[in-house]
Write a protein that holds these residues in place. Sequence first.
Motif, PDB file in Angstrom:
ATOM      1  N   PHE A  72      -1.544 -15.098  -8.544  1.00 49.68           N
ATOM      2  CA  PHE A  72      -1.145 -13.544  -7.720  1.00 49.68           C
ATOM      3  C   PHE A  72      -0.607 -14.873  -6.647  1.00 49.68           C
ATOM      4  CE2 PHE A  72      -4.035 -15.832  -4.426  1.00 49.68           C
ATOM      5  CZ  PHE A  72      -4.868 -15.888  -4.675  1.00 49.68           C
ATOM      6  N   ARG A  82      -3.891  -7.182   1.746  1.00 45.55           N
ATOM      7  CA  ARG A  82      -2.680  -6.167   0.693  1.00 45.55           C
ATOM      8  C   ARG A  82      -3.599  -6.283  -1.193  1.00 45.55           C
ATOM      9  NH1 ARG A  82       1.302  -9.794  -2.190  1.00 45.55           N
ATOM     10  NH2 ARG A  82       0.179 -12.242  -1.563  1.00 45.55           N
ATOM     11  N   THR A 113      -2.854  -6.532  -4.728  1.00 42.69           N
ATOM     12  CA  THR A 113      -2.168  -7.400  -5.420  1.00 42.69           C
ATOM     13  C   THR A 113      -2.393  -6.398  -6.775  1.00 42.69           C
ATOM     14  OG1 THR A 113      -3.974  -9.056  -5.731  1.00 42.69           O
ATOM     15  CG2 THR A 113      -2.398  -9.324  -3.883  1.00 42.69           C
TER      16      THR A 113
END
Length: 156
Positions: A3, A136, A138
């Motif tokens: 990520f 967030r 991902t």
Amino acid sequence: MTFRPQSPQEISMLGTVVGERHVALGSTRTSSPCAAARAAVRDTVSGWVSPPVLDDAVLAVSELVGNAEVHGGGAVAMVIVWADQGVAVTVVDAGCGASAIEKSAAALGGVEDRVDDEGGRGLLIVDGLSTAWWIRQTESGTAVSAAFQSDGVKTA
């Protein structure tokens, strides 16, 4: 687990990125994921920021990893980014808890209503110690990041 820890806009408050370290956090016989995360942050950015800023980052990452272990799913990993004006850490797990974290974050103001609760203050600690933090979703799961601006004092 791969990520990107943050987008350039999210860490622009820290200036020019100097380095990035990816750390897989698994339990071993001698170290918990929280202990490994704390050690990785200390080893990576010690001397880059002042001891008080480093201590804040170490405590906050311990809270983020603890939350990932308790509320997330699967493997936990961390990315440490250091820049000319501070450091950011991102903890990601395989869970899909961004909405649950956002709800918890929205309730931060009501923590005084839960003074007898044994837990539930990790994000309040992160909020108090960091310059900024964000969540967030991902492809890999939920990522929670915290940034710590340097106070201009470097020890190295």
